[in-house]
Write a protein that holds these residues in place. Structure first.
Motif, PDB file in Angstrom:
ATOM      1  N   ALA A   1      24.134  21.123  36.677  1.00 56.81           N
ATOM      2  CA  ALA A   1      24.732  22.352  37.189  1.00 56.81           C
ATOM      3  C   ALA A   1      24.683  23.443  36.115  1.00 56.81           C
ATOM      4  CB  ALA A   1      26.173  22.102  37.629  1.00 56.81           C
ATOM      5  N   ARG A   2      24.776  24.682  36.554  1.00 54.67           N
ATOM      6  CA  ARG A   2      24.721  25.801  35.622  1.00 54.67           C
ATOM      7  C   ARG A   2      26.033  25.947  34.852  1.00 54.67           C
ATOM      8  NH1 ARG A   2      22.595  31.026  38.619  1.00 54.67           N
ATOM      9  NH2 ARG A   2      24.031  30.342  40.258  1.00 54.67           N
ATOM     10  N   ARG A   3      25.920  26.379  33.603  1.00 55.41           N
ATOM     11  CA  ARG A   3      27.089  26.552  32.741  1.00 55.41           C
ATOM     12  C   ARG A   3      27.639  27.975  32.855  1.00 55.41           C
ATOM     13  NH1 ARG A   3      26.984  22.239  29.040  1.00 55.41           N
ATOM     14  NH2 ARG A   3      25.722  20.639  30.011  1.00 55.41           N
ATOM     15  N   LEU A   4      28.952  28.088  32.837  1.00 48.20           N
ATOM     16  CA  LEU A   4      29.605  29.385  32.735  1.00 48.20           C
ATOM     17  C   LEU A   4      29.563  29.845  31.282  1.00 48.20           C
ATOM     18  CD1 LEU A   4      32.677  28.796  35.036  1.00 48.20           C
ATOM     19  CD2 LEU A   4      30.988  30.612  35.349  1.00 48.20           C
ATOM     20  N   THR A   5      29.157  31.080  31.056  1.00 51.70           N
ATOM     21  CA  THR A   5      29.141  31.674  29.726  1.00 51.70           C
ATOM     22  C   THR A   5      29.627  33.116  29.846  1.00 51.70           C
ATOM     23  OG1 THR A   5      26.899  32.598  29.829  1.00 51.70           O
ATOM     24  CG2 THR A   5      27.104  30.267  29.188  1.00 51.70           C
ATOM     25  N   GLU A   6      29.582  33.846  28.744  1.00 48.45           N
ATOM     26  CA  GLU A   6      29.949  35.253  28.776  1.00 48.45           C
ATOM     27  C   GLU A   6      28.828  36.118  29.343  1.00 48.45           C
ATOM     28  OE1 GLU A   6      31.421  36.492  25.020  1.00 48.45           O
ATOM     29  OE2 GLU A   6      33.163  35.181  25.088  1.00 48.45           O
ATOM     30  N   GLU A   7      27.662  35.533  29.578  1.00 47.07           N
ATOM     31  CA  GLU A   7      26.597  36.240  30.279  1.00 47.07           C
ATOM     32  C   GLU A   7      26.846  36.151  31.785  1.00 47.07           C
ATOM     33  OE1 GLU A   7      24.162  37.947  28.828  1.00 47.07           O
ATOM     34  OE2 GLU A   7      24.984  37.441  26.848  1.00 47.07           O
ATOM     35  N   THR A   8      26.521  37.217  32.496  1.00 53.34           N
ATOM     36  CA  THR A   8      26.763  37.238  33.940  1.00 53.34           C
ATOM     37  C   THR A   8      25.859  36.240  34.651  1.00 53.34           C
ATOM     38  OG1 THR A   8      27.433  39.559  33.880  1.00 53.34           O
ATOM     39  CG2 THR A   8      26.744  38.679  36.011  1.00 53.34           C
ATOM     40  N   LEU A   9      26.474  35.408  35.477  1.00 49.88           N
ATOM     41  CA  LEU A   9      25.767  34.402  36.261  1.00 49.88           C
ATOM     42  C   LEU A   9      25.775  34.863  37.711  1.00 49.88           C
ATOM     43  CD1 LEU A   9      24.528  31.536  35.782  1.00 49.88           C
ATOM     44  CD2 LEU A   9      26.729  30.604  36.512  1.00 49.88           C
ATOM     45  N   GLU A  10      24.613  34.900  38.346  1.00 48.58           N
ATOM     46  CA  GLU A  10      24.510  35.369  39.725  1.00 48.58           C
ATOM     47  C   GLU A  10      24.111  34.220  40.645  1.00 48.58           C
ATOM     48  OE1 GLU A  10      21.968  38.718  40.066  1.00 48.58           O
ATOM     49  OE2 GLU A  10      23.207  39.997  38.771  1.00 48.58           O
ATOM     50  N   GLY A  11      24.626  34.243  41.866  1.00 48.30           N
ATOM     51  CA  GLY A  11      24.299  33.202  42.825  1.00 48.30           C
ATOM     52  C   GLY A  11      24.529  33.672  44.243  1.00 48.30           C
ATOM     53  N   TRP A  12      24.217  32.769  45.166  1.00 51.59           N
ATOM     54  CA  TRP A  12      24.418  33.023  46.600  1.00 51.59           C
ATOM     55  C   TRP A  12      24.968  31.752  47.218  1.00 51.59           C
ATOM     56  CZ3 TRP A  12      23.203  37.139  50.061  1.00 51.59           C
ATOM     57  CH2 TRP A  12      23.371  36.826  51.414  1.00 51.59           C
ATOM     58  N   GLY A  13      26.073  31.872  47.934  1.00 54.39           N
ATOM     59  CA  GLY A  13      26.625  30.735  48.640  1.00 54.39           C
ATOM     60  C   GLY A  13      27.351  29.765  47.731  1.00 54.39           C
TER      61      GLY A  13
ATOM     62  N   VAL B   1      37.649  33.241  33.824  1.00 57.88           N
ATOM     63  CA  VAL B   1      36.380  33.448  34.526  1.00 57.88           C
ATOM     64  C   VAL B   1      36.615  34.516  35.582  1.00 57.88           C
ATOM     65  CG1 VAL B   1      36.855  31.499  36.089  1.00 57.88           C
ATOM     66  CG2 VAL B   1      34.540  32.409  35.892  1.00 57.88           C
ATOM     67  N   ALA B   2      35.766  35.551  35.556  1.00 50.79           N
ATOM     68  CA  ALA B   2      35.866  36.668  36.502  1.00 50.79           C
ATOM     69  C   ALA B   2      34.797  36.509  37.573  1.00 50.79           C
ATOM     70  CB  ALA B   2      35.694  37.991  35.762  1.00 50.79           C
ATOM     71  N   PHE B   3      35.209  36.627  38.844  1.00 47.63           N
ATOM     72  CA  PHE B   3      34.302  36.546  39.978  1.00 47.63           C
ATOM     73  C   PHE B   3      34.223  37.898  40.683  1.00 47.63           C
ATOM     74  CE2 PHE B   3      35.679  32.078  39.733  1.00 47.63           C
ATOM     75  CZ  PHE B   3      34.459  31.437  39.770  1.00 47.63           C
ATOM     76  N   HIS B   4      33.035  38.232  41.141  1.00 48.08           N
ATOM     77  CA  HIS B   4      32.842  39.359  42.054  1.00 48.08           C
ATOM     78  C   HIS B   4      32.078  38.817  43.250  1.00 48.08           C
ATOM     79  CE1 HIS B   4      31.266  43.707  42.831  1.00 48.08           C
ATOM     80  NE2 HIS B   4      32.023  43.245  43.797  1.00 48.08           N
ATOM     81  N   TYR B   5      32.773  38.710  44.380  1.00 49.46           N
ATOM     82  CA  TYR B   5      32.210  38.109  45.594  1.00 49.46           C
ATOM     83  C   TYR B   5      31.923  39.217  46.590  1.00 49.46           C
ATOM     84  CZ  TYR B   5      32.242  35.506  50.042  1.00 49.46           C
ATOM     85  OH  TYR B   5      31.938  34.998  51.272  1.00 49.46           O
ATOM     86  N   ARG B   6      30.737  39.203  47.181  1.00 50.90           N
ATOM     87  CA  ARG B   6      30.319  40.260  48.096  1.00 50.90           C
ATOM     88  C   ARG B   6      29.984  39.727  49.481  1.00 50.90           C
ATOM     89  NH1 ARG B   6      25.553  42.733  45.464  1.00 50.90           N
ATOM     90  NH2 ARG B   6      25.499  40.920  44.121  1.00 50.90           N
ATOM     91  N   GLY B   7      30.537  38.599  49.857  1.00 54.89           N
ATOM     92  CA  GLY B   7      30.369  38.088  51.202  1.00 54.89           C
ATOM     93  C   GLY B   7      31.436  38.627  52.128  1.00 54.89           C
ATOM     94  N   ASP B   8      31.354  38.259  53.404  1.00 52.23           N
ATOM     95  CA  ASP B   8      32.295  38.752  54.414  1.00 52.23           C
ATOM     96  C   ASP B   8      33.276  37.691  54.898  1.00 52.23           C
ATOM     97  OD1 ASP B   8      31.126  41.329  54.446  1.00 52.23           O
ATOM     98  OD2 ASP B   8      29.532  40.599  55.777  1.00 52.23           O
ATOM     99  N   SER B   9      33.009  36.426  54.610  1.00 51.97           N
ATOM    100  CA  SER B   9      33.847  35.353  55.133  1.00 51.97           C
ATOM    101  C   SER B   9      34.673  34.735  54.000  1.00 51.97           C
ATOM    102  CB  SER B   9      32.963  34.306  55.815  1.00 51.97           C
ATOM    103  OG  SER B   9      33.746  33.361  56.498  1.00 51.97           O
TER     104      SER B   9
ATOM    105  N   ARG C   1      28.920  37.013  41.556  1.00 44.12           N
ATOM    106  CA  ARG C   1      28.656  37.005  40.125  1.00 44.12           C
ATOM    107  C   ARG C   1      29.864  36.396  39.419  1.00 44.12           C
ATOM    108  NH1 ARG C   1      27.115  42.730  38.013  1.00 44.12           N
ATOM    109  NH2 ARG C   1      29.142  43.206  38.933  1.00 44.12           N
ATOM    110  N   ALA C   2      29.614  35.742  38.305  1.00 46.98           N
ATOM    111  CA  ALA C   2      30.696  35.124  37.537  1.00 46.98           C
ATOM    112  C   ALA C   2      30.353  35.188  36.057  1.00 46.98           C
ATOM    113  CB  ALA C   2      30.902  33.662  37.965  1.00 46.98           C
ATOM    114  N   ARG C   3      31.380  35.349  35.228  1.00 50.95           N
ATOM    115  CA  ARG C   3      31.184  35.293  33.786  1.00 50.95           C
ATOM    116  C   ARG C   3      32.515  34.987  33.116  1.00 50.95           C
ATOM    117  NH1 ARG C   3      32.720  39.587  30.505  1.00 50.95           N
ATOM    118  NH2 ARG C   3      33.535  41.412  31.611  1.00 50.95           N
ATOM    119  N   LEU C   4      32.433  34.369  31.953  1.00 53.41           N
ATOM    120  CA  LEU C   4      33.617  34.129  31.150  1.00 53.41           C
ATOM    121  C   LEU C   4      33.954  35.372  30.357  1.00 53.41           C
ATOM    122  CD1 LEU C   4      32.922  30.561  29.700  1.00 53.41           C
ATOM    123  CD2 LEU C   4      34.237  31.169  31.744  1.00 53.41           C
ATOM    124  N   ARG C   5      35.228  35.566  30.115  1.00 51.62           N
ATOM    125  CA  ARG C   5      35.631  36.652  29.241  1.00 51.62           C
ATOM    126  C   ARG C   5      36.887  36.260  28.489  1.00 51.62           C
ATOM    127  NH1 ARG C   5      36.970  41.076  33.864  1.00 51.62           N
ATOM    128  NH2 ARG C   5      38.980  40.324  34.574  1.00 51.62           N
TER     129      ARG C   5
END
Length: 431
Positions: free
Chosen positions: A325-337, A350-358, A413-417
């Protein structure tokens, strides 16, 4: 008016504990930057919400000029003091930038904008007053920088019409968290599965291989020698499967512990995915959707994983070890679903920015002290359960931690801070 340098001038200063005083009631911050002119992270920004650098070498305080001497003179203006112990600035830091900004008006409206550097004895070492400020709302007022084994002061006066955000971007500050986002894109297309070709007899034509659904390239699996910070769950080669319509997926000889299940399909009908018990009873509902592409957590029983897939169309699946699985870091991680992410460091956010509707559901499983490698911890902490576009922050304990984006129907998107609140200076920089 202070008598001192003019814009562009520089002079050596003592490598000692200096006090930098900025007058005129503006907001003040310090950026500690590397030789490349960029901060290493949010911790290298010293401002009113984070007034001390982790190294202890730079600190910010307020007050009026003269308050330590028992009063101010008639021409005293609000001032902010920045204490910089140059002898203890970390070696990786090449420059200390003195930054000013204003929320209202422009810097040309800040009467008597100036900076003064005092030595350990309180005497003035150098001073600089800005005389040519214009419509800028942010400025690198001055800098202390390394030179020939010592430190120098430069009168900079470089303004930014695009404000604190422009200044921040120029010096490596991540301002993407609060920027307007484009409309969500459609999920990646899944290739059409060719229909099976009827077998041909030797009399008809030379023997040819049957066409099958092409599965994606296997995800890289980190060998045990390369993973020094992940010990929960075993290692194995990915299992890749493909098919069409309803099916039961079975994978044997898995090591103890949870695994990652990756599924991709395109359909106009309904899709479901259940885990099955040893007695073939449905247990956990992993997918309840139409089109689906994502990664989910599942726990095999006695080294055997059985999944009941309800699908109308071609599908592709892989079973992967957690370490893939992908690691969380301070670099922005992008995904779908849905996805499974790993945190292996110390306490953080960990900061998330979610752009879905459900639904957007995120579970976290802290594995420190969890002694049974065949199961997940029963409790989830902390977690998110929201609907629609969201900006959320979770405080994570020390790793190892599994972060499971269990429900998501759009890009994220997700990243550690750094731990702590997002304070005024960062918010202004990210507008």
């Amino acid at each position: 008016m202070l008598r001192g340098l003019i814009k562009g001038d520089n002079v050596f200063v003592p490598t000692a504990a200096l006090r930098v005083t900025v007058r005129s009631g503006v907001d003040v911050a310090a950026l500690l930057v590397t030789e490349g002119g960029r901060v290493r992270g949010d911790a290298d920004i010293v401002f009113d919400g984070a007034p001390a650098h982790p190294s202890g070498a730079v600190r910010l305080s307020g007050g009026a000029v003269g308050d330590e001497e028992g009063g101010t003179d008639g021409d005293a203006r609000d001032a902010v003091r920045l204490d910089a112990d140059l002898a203890h600035v970390e070696e990786g830091i090449a420059r200390l930038l003195v930054v000013v900004s204003t929320d209202e008006g422009a810097l040309r409206d800040a009467r008597g904008l100036s900076v003064e550097v005092s030595g350990p004895d309180g005497g003035t070492v150098v001073a600089y007053e800005v005389t040519d400020a214009g419509p800028e709302t942010a400025m690198v007022l001055a800098e202390l920088y390394r030179r020939s084994g010592g430190w120098k002061f430069r009168a900079v006066g470089q303004g930014y019409v695009d404000g604190l955000e422009g200044l921040a971007v120029d010096h490596g500050v991540d301002v993407t968290e609060e920027r307007p986002e484009p409309a969500p894109q459609a999920p990646p297309r899944i290739p059409e599965a060719p229909r099976p070709v009827p077998p041909q007899t030797p009399a008809d034509s030379p023997e040819a291989p049957a066409q099958v659904l092409t599965a994606p390239a296997p995800a890289p699996v980190l060998p045990p020698t390369a993973v020094t910070d992940w010990t929960f769950g075993g290692f194995f080669e990915p299992h890749t499967l493909s098919g069409e319509d309803n099916d039961v997926i079975t994978v044997e000889d898995l090591p103890p512990g949870p695994v990652v299940v990756e599924l991709a399909l395109r359909t106009d009908g309904h899709t479901s995915l259940w885990t099955l018990t040893a007695s073939n009873k449905q247990k956990d509902l992993l997918v309840n959707s139409t089109d689906f592409r994502g990664r989910l957590l599942a726990v095999p029983e006695d080294g055997r994983l059985r999944l009941k897939l309800g699908a109308d169309g071609p599908w592709q699946a892989r079973v992967l070890p957690l370490a893939a699985a992908r690691r969380l870091t301070e670099e922005t991680l992008e995904g779908w679903g849905p996805d499974v992410l790993l945190h292996t460091g110390g306490t953080t956010d960990v900061a998330f920015h979610y752009r879905g509707d459900s639904n957007f559901i995120v579970d976290t499983y802290a594995l420190a002290g969890h002694e049974d490698p065949t199961t997940l911890p029963k409790s989830r902490w902390p977690y998110i359960n929201e609907i629609g576009r969201r900006r959320e922050t979770l405080s994570l304990p020390e790793g190892p931690v599994l972060v499971h984006l269990k429900r998501a129907d759009g890009p994220w998107r997700a990243r550690l801070r750094q731990p702590g609140p997002v304070t005024s200076w960062i918010r202004r920089a990210r507008r």
